[in-house]
Design an enzyme around this catalytic site. Sequence first.
Site: not given
Lengths: 427, 313
Positions: A67, A183, A236, A309
């Site tokens: 955010l 990640h 992801h 994502d």
Amino acid sequence: MPMRDTLIANARLLDPATGLDAPGALLVRDGAIADLGPGLAAPEGAETVDAAGACLAPGLVDLRAALGEPGAEHRETIASAALAAAAGGITTLCVLPDSDPPIDDPALVQFLIRRGEATGSVALLPYAAATRGCAGREIAEFGLLREAGAVAFTDGARAIGDARTMRLALSYARGFGTFVAQHPEEPSLAAGGAATEGELATRLGLPGIPAAAEAILVERDIALARITGGHVHFAHVSTAAALDRIRAAKAEGLAVTCDTAPPYFDLNETAIGDFRTYAKLSPPLRAESDRLAVVAALKDGTIDAIASDHQPRDADDKRLPFAQAAAGGAGLATLLAVTLARVHAGDLTLLEALDLLTARPARLLGLPVGRLARGAPADLVLFHPDRAWKVEAGRLPGKAQNSPFDGRALEGRVLGTWKAGRRVFGG
Amino acid sequence: MTLAYPHRHLLAIEGLEPPYIADLLELAESYVLLNRSGKTQRDLLRGRTLINLFFEDSTRTRTSFEIAGKRLGADVINMSVATSSVKKGETLLDTAVTLNAMNCDLLVVRHGQSGAPALLSQKVSAAVINAGDGTHEHPTQALLDALTIRRRKGRLEGLTVAICGDILHSRVARSNIHLLTTMNARVRVVGPPTLIPAEAARLGVEVFHDMRAGLRDADVVMMLRLQRERMAAGLVPSSREFFRFWGLDSEKLAAAKPDAIVMHPGPMNRGVEIDSAIADDPARSVIGEQVEMGVAVRMAVLDVLARDLRRNA
């Protein structure tokens, strides 16, 4: 004052946790699901919502969103993200900690949770930093952060590159029964890259990131999960090679889970043709063969969840030469519809798709949401699976408009969203 | 002492058979009584030379050996690294040659490297006592801990002992694990996964990461020192987090048996691994008694090893 009962009638009830897919009604009382099933009548004084045959499912549990707030409120505030989430049917939103300041202190975790409560429409579940300042060196105070409400630990968009640090993080997390989300991109191979290395990047003259950068870090972290007994979650995931390794690690019984995001099963690298910076993502969009591998891994269960994502960017971030533009795409409002495209294409059943958006991520996080069950929180999404619409950057709910799906025609529209029994979208 | 101690040195607890441990504890018990009576036995090691060779700083252990040696009549010489030729580049084995030339009988060695006392023992004529080597063993600490437990609980067998904190770097933990499991106590190790060594369970212990679970119904709670370096090395994120989850306070201690005793090898980090209210509680803490037992145990060890010297003389 207690809320009025709400009966959502004439709905197609879909609960992936139990496999329920049947016409019926659902009664909401005091923020929870009081009853559901066919032939349910409205109690006296209840408000009735006629679903007109639309699908009623658990509110979406989004495992991964960045955010703008705190630190980049010009891109997005929590209030604007909450609007987009409600419009997207998302009722639980796990937010990344690599903000400014990074969420590496218990007080910041509590602050974010309170900010989420203040929206009244979405539960914000903050990840806390896996390392102090998300700088990748010393592990953060997992115990105190967890007590403050941190849902799990990650450095967000930054890979934990140092193997010893990752080992310590996985090991330490195990003591608290939590996981570290990675990640998965070997940082030294990704540095300076803008697109997946290959013919397209070569033609466009863009610095490449080898697709293998993903599998290399996945392979390493699987080995670390093996020696620590810790739980690593890969965010992801976008390549066939990484998915093969995750599939094998799961078969071995290791505590390894993963998610992917809609761009990686809906788009391939050709989306960046003409230097479209809205399609510049991290990890970068991949070759078609990798996209197909992601679809297959959604189908066979290797992938545990589909996350938005979401990465808010403003025009100044994106109106730049491709290599200089910021990576990241807005994803809250399109999460459900892009996932439903896999259902329309025949790759997934509707229940499988919803499972990846609700029950499975909830289970991964140990949350009591993501299911239609008596007593469960009345977090609900009502949607029409076939209604067509077109994604238009500039007309999306919320502030962030940087959708990689800009211009994409989709089928599947959210009609209503309820958070703890309160209608927060579509009333 | 019913059995002849079968080794020339005391390098480790691992491998020591139960009867020899029991004998050493019995003998130490007699030295407790002797010490409390205010008497000495200065004839026992008269004419013997005991050298305290400390490559690492220590006050407690070195002083304890010094008192033990003097009470038995030995000539005690302290060599600390700061004043020795080791600082000038002498190797460990050069040191051994020097010590042999000095006709040292009993050599108490503390060294930062695991296995250093064992290496010295191969090259010196003296009986070598390991006073702590790296993260390997600290046998006299385990013996004094066992003596303390035995005096308080009347036995070792069948007791549940929770060893808590930095197990990974602790020679005290290793020696205690070997001694207590050998004597049929149930041993648990408790700490964050980053401070538990690999394959710890193979040492015959149960591993816990949750302090309350690890302390449940324990008879003995043994705390270890958490060194500041562990924070710097990133193994623990902060001392406040360590204290919150693995520091011994009255709330966590409540999980143990109501009469559980609390031990610490010292020096303590108050507010990191132990709350002062516990450390100073005479009803629970036996930390002071451990120090007293240290002298008695070291007298017993010197006594036993000197018997071997007499036989070989």
